[in-house]
Write an enzyme that holds these catalytic residues in place. Structure first.
Site, PDB file in Angstrom:
ATOM      1  N   CYS A 179      11.633   5.973  28.739  1.00 37.52           N
ATOM      2  CA  CYS A 179      10.912   6.301  29.972  1.00 37.52           C
ATOM      3  C   CYS A 179      10.640   5.034  30.778  1.00 37.52           C
ATOM      4  CB  CYS A 179       9.590   6.994  29.649  1.00 37.52           C
ATOM      5  SG  CYS A 179       8.472   5.939  28.726  1.00 37.52           S
ATOM      6  N   CYS A 191       7.915   2.789  29.360  1.00 40.70           N
ATOM      7  CA  CYS A 191       8.353   1.939  28.234  1.00 40.70           C
ATOM      8  C   CYS A 191       9.087   0.716  28.779  1.00 40.70           C
ATOM      9  CB  CYS A 191       9.291   2.715  27.317  1.00 40.70           C
ATOM     10  SG  CYS A 191       8.703   4.364  26.965  1.00 40.70           S
ATOM     11  N   ASP A 205      27.980  -1.768  67.454  1.00 43.95           N
ATOM     12  CA  ASP A 205      28.827  -2.763  68.100  1.00 43.95           C
ATOM     13  C   ASP A 205      30.074  -2.010  68.569  1.00 43.95           C
ATOM     14  OD1 ASP A 205      29.945  -5.303  68.786  1.00 43.95           O
ATOM     15  OD2 ASP A 205      31.138  -5.220  66.953  1.00 43.95           O
TER      16      ASP A 205
END
Length: 715
Positions: A18, A21, A404
């Protein structure tokens, strides 16, 4: 195996269950002697360590989770080993969980036969708790000793409490369901990471190389710059390089997202991980294995997954305060009703324990990273490189996009658009060959367009002798062919030639071409005007459709910024459908204009080629570079790179970003709402450990599945 202190060392980590952790592992590593700093990238399962440490020390820091650590490069070679690991039988991989579940089944059978108060029944459930929750308790107890409150601390306290008040069966069920929830979370993150792993497997690990007249298979790490690779039809190209012999079509979908194979001939660039479909190619290696485009993409995508998005930063901060608050709420639920309202201690302690289980923030913590990893991985596979969760979120909130012109809305390559022969006596092909022979000697940028036109029409010009060639500064060129002097230039040149009559019709033709955004050049002799040839930077076929899609997506303003003249700019802007145009701009003007747009609209993107647009790209909320494949500047400077130089990827990127933003919000809202609903069940005393753990597991599963939907977003 000590590492040097003067550079960053990156390691792959296996075993994260997880995000909490991962954060704990990061803190543990930071406290190691000799380590100045450490940063965990949970999305990519990596840790960057700044300082001097060993793998043994790193694994000791991750012992609470049984983490396995290996240097990044070594781990790349271990793909085969990881595949073997995946093939491990299901019952072996999950033996602890299955044994604990089996003990629960026996426990319930004993419950039916012997009743709830029976010692054997209690022992079976207790054995299930110990076997299934051993790794959980090991971490939970350590956390309690250090007053560290994470989800494992909450679960440990809840299960011990359940055992103390005699709820053995429910304690065992909570252990099993929490283990299943963690396994699902790990599986979901692995699925999300799979998109990056698949990128890693794209490029071959070996290549056929010719050295000293001999052909041999060599590992990519041992291939040197300048080596000649031999790539047969149907084989993947192992390294970036340039074609020195052969002709083929190469499928570049893995790098650029292009579905159609691209023609490759001598002097063309090829990329590692692309598929040679037709002919045999000999390729000169131009980049080492760690510098190839695919290696850079993988590196940048993994770095991107480690970049915390604003919503993730919010969740991380929220979770930090959330867990202690849940502990306090649970304690109050357990103590206040019996102390002040005459409630039953056992009942309310049970309710307090249920609050602890409901408070487990699994779903909340996984809600953002799984969405970001899924979205960035999906984008990379489709040829869009998004360099962080922050840009993913900001793209979803764009209100205005500046483009551009040259090389973005247009191809950036001048082409001949019109060739009008005005003198009926002149032969069109013969005249074009003379024009090309003269332009061949010119240094003018538009000369290449005329030469290409001649080559496409199979008109020879190299055998024509040109005498007395000269350039007339700012006006054009002149030269003699077969005793006749020819002039090519702008209208001003011919107006100054007193012997030539420039008719109103001819003037109107030139004006009409110029109004269309084309550069008109007049061809003539000292007596006659023979032809008008027009050259223009060709608009991309996709530009108009892309602008329309962006407007449909709700982008309020699309604006073209260019240094070109107003006539050309207005003509091109009209043909592509942008809502505004600004012409004759210097790089500083573009920068100022982007700042102005930001103050007006907030979130603004700039799309350019990543080189001369660098200041404007940097000033925008999201800088989007065209043609990331093979362009180091675009990969480095932009926040987002469209790898295949394909503007059509832009609406997809915005749609994906918006979906990601929406799913992250849904996940956070859902994770918090389900907790709130479960907590409200405390008031009538309906909350049970069963409901608590199922609500947490259900939330985690739904949040994970919702995040994984981003892997399926199509163009």
């Amino acid at each position: 195996m000590a590492e040097s202190t003067d550079k960053k060392n990156v390691y792959r980590v296996e075993g994260f269950t997880c995000a909490n952790c991962a954060g704990k592992f990061e803190n543990n590593v930071k406290q190691l002697p000799g380590v100045q700093d450490a940063k965990v990238n949970f999305g990519a399962s990596k840790i960057s360590v700044y300082g001097d440490t060993t793998i043994e020390e790193l694994e000791k820091a991750g012992a609470f989770e049984n983490l396995k650590v290996a240097p990044e490069k070594a781990q790349r070679e271990a793909t085969a080993d990881s595949n073997k690991e995946e093939k491990e039988p299901f019952y072996k991989k999950h033996s602890t969980l299955l044994n604990a579940a089996l003990l629960i089944v026996f426990g319930y059978l004993s419950l039916i036969v012997n009743g709830e108060e029976n010692l054997i029944t209690s022992l079976l459930f207790a054995a299930s708790i110990v076997i299934g929750g051993f790794s959980l308790f090991k971490v939970g107890f350590k956390n309690l000793m250090r007053f560290e409150f994470d989800m494992k601390t909450l679960m440990t306290v809840a299960i011990i409490g359940a055992a103390v008040i005699g709820e053995w069966a429910e304690g065992a069920i909570v252990v099993i369901l929490f283990a299943i929830s963690e396994a699902l979370e790990r599986f979901s993150m692995d699925r999300a990471r799979q998109s990056i792993r698949s990128l890693m497997d794209i490029a071959p690990k070996e290549a056929l190389v010719r050295r000293n007249g001999q052909e041999m298979m060599i590992h990519v790490d041992d291939i040197a710059l300048g080596d000649i690779m031999i790539v047969k039809p149907g084989q993947k190209i192992a390294m970036d390089g340039v074609v020195v012999s052969g002709y083929s079509a190469v499928n570049q979908a893995a790098i650029t997202g292009e579905s159609v194979p691209v023609e490759k001939k001598v002097d063309d660039d090829v990329f590692a991980g692309t598929l040679n479909e037709e002919g045999l190619l000999e390729v000169k290696v131009t980049k080492l294995v760690d510098d190839t485009t695919i290696a850079k993409i993988i590196h940048l995508v993994e770095e991107a997954q480690g970049e915390r998005a604003p919503s993730q930063a919010f969740v991380d901060k929220f979770a930090k305060y959330y867990t202690p608050i849940i502990m306090i709420v649970a304690a109050l639920v357990a103590v206040i009703p019996p102390l002040f309202f005459g409630g039953d201690w056992t009942t309310w302690i049970y309710q307090g324990l249920s609050v602890l289980v409901v408070g487990c923030p699994c779903a909340l913590v996984i809600s953002t990273p799984i969405s970001i990893v899924s979205a960035i991985g999906n984008a990379a596979k489709k040829g869009v490189l998004i360099k962080g969760g922050v840009y993913l979120e900001e793209m979803g909130a764009l209100k205005a996009i500046a483009f551009d012109k040259t090389g973005t809305l247009t191809r950036g390559v001048p082409v001949v658009t019109d060739f009008n022969v005005l003198n009926k006596a002149a032969n069109e092909k013969e005249l074009l060959s003379i024009i090309t022979a003269l332009e061949y000697r010119s240094q003018h940028p538009l000369a290449s367009a005329i030469m290409r036109k001649a080559e496409e029409s199979n008109i020879s010009y190299s055998d024509i002798t040109v005498e007395d060639f000269s350039s007339i500064t700012g006006k054009g060129i002149k030269g003699s062919v077969n005793g006749t002097t020819y002039y090519i230039g702008n209208p001003k040149l011919f107006k100054e030639l007193q012997t030539v009559h420039f008719t109103p019709d001819q003037e109107q033709l030139v004006a009409s071409l110029q109004n269309q955004g084309k550069t008109a050049m007049i061809v003539g002799t000292e007596k006659d005007i023979l032809a008008v040839i027009a050259v223009a930077d060709e608009v991309r076929d996709s530009s108009m459709g892309v602008i329309q899609k962006l407007h449909q997506l709700g982008i309020k303003k699309t604006i073209m910024l260019t240094g070109d003249n107003k006539g050309t700019a207005t003509a091109i802007a009209g043909s592509v459908g942008v809502s505004d145009v600004q012409a004759e701009l210097l790089p500083q003007d573009k920068l100022d204009f982007i700042k102005q747009l930001r103050s007006e609209y907030g979130n603004v993107a700039m799309v350019g080629d990543g080189i001369n647009d660098a200041p404007a790209l940097a000033a925008s909320t999201v800088g989007i570079a065209m043609g990331g494949a093979g362009t180091d500047t675009a990969l480095e400077t932009a926040d987002v790179a469209l790898m295949g130089d394909d503007l059509r990827k832009l609406p997809f990127a915005i749609k994906l970003s918006r979906n990601a933003l929406s799913i992250i919000k849904q996940n956070i809202t859902f994770a918090l709402a389900i907790k709130l609903i479960a907590l409200l069940l405390v008031i009538p005393g309906w909350l049970t450990l069963w409901i608590a753990i199922l609500s947490d597991m259900g939330a985690t599963l739904l949040v994970a599945l919702n995040g994984l939907r981003l892997m399926r977003v199509k163009e």
